[in-house]
Design an enzyme around this catalytic site. Sequence first.
Site, PDB file in Angstrom:
ATOM      1  N   ARG A 197      51.824  49.613  43.721  1.00 18.00           N
ATOM      2  CA  ARG A 197      50.222  48.683  44.038  1.00 18.00           C
ATOM      3  C   ARG A 197      51.336  46.939  43.586  1.00 18.00           C
ATOM      4  NH1 ARG A 197      44.768  47.865  41.179  1.00 18.00           N
ATOM      5  NH2 ARG A 197      44.003  46.773  42.858  1.00 18.00           N
ATOM      6  N   CYS A 205      46.180  41.735  35.481  1.00 18.68           N
ATOM      7  CA  CYS A 205      46.312  43.315  36.414  1.00 18.68           C
ATOM      8  C   CYS A 205      45.865  43.063  37.704  1.00 18.68           C
ATOM      9  CB  CYS A 205      45.395  44.551  36.040  1.00 18.68           C
ATOM     10  SG  CYS A 205      43.417  44.053  35.712  1.00 18.68           S
TER      11      CYS A 205
END
Length: 284
Positions: free
Chosen positions: A181, A240
Amino acid sequence: MNASYAALIGALELAQHVGDPDWVVIDCRADLVDKDFGRRAYDTAHLPGAFFLDLETELSGPRTATSGRHPLPDPASLAARLAAYGVGNHSQVVAYDDASGMFAARLWWLLRWLGHRRAAVLDGGLQAWMAAGLRLEDETPATRAATYTLALQPNRVDSQYVRQHLGSPEILLIDARSPDRFRGENEVLDPVGGHIPGAINRFFRDNLDARGCFKQASVLREEFATLLGARSPRQVVHQCGSGVTACMNVLAMEAAGLTGSRLYAGSWSEWCADPARPVARGPG
């Protein structure tokens, strides 16, 4: 006063304090896809005397078109909810989940934001509790109201701060998402893949050992020292996808004695909501 825990606590240590009036245990189980999972799991069985806080509605505020997926909750509302569960300014709070701290660390960080230092995460979570042969219950405990006074701490930054410091040696931006990701691959939670320019990647699961417990403090200290180089922990900003799993990296640094790092709570989901903000892809 009993021993104070400010980062992690083991299952056997926590078991010694079940029923202590100045200890409050909070179940933080959640699932990013199945929003009702945490409440169902809590109702089925939980640690003795534990209360429940929901990631989506209590550990996060309302989502907007420009926010990330898990905006910070209103601090006064969160403090009131904690006080209703008996959390006072001197209470020892222990948060746990069944994901090695992935969600419990969010409550731990929020408590630190409120100014509460006696807050810890159950190391290894529900699995460690069960492995120790300790009991669960399905009864909802009686509430015991307390009074809580806020003292908000400067342990967070916003998107403007991050943008102003892009490329600056004054901060080290650490992205806690999985490496794929981070590179902009296999993005399933946010509409845009990639990462904030200049960020480095430290997958939150890299803080854990094979049992799902946090690595020893000395190991964490060595691993983060390699990332920091000559920088101080206070120059580190964690992020994040939505400000949840990054708290694992904050917790790991604190457990390792590397204190003072901050959180960009909006994280990637907030950053990529504005197409004017730059995006990087690849290994960084």
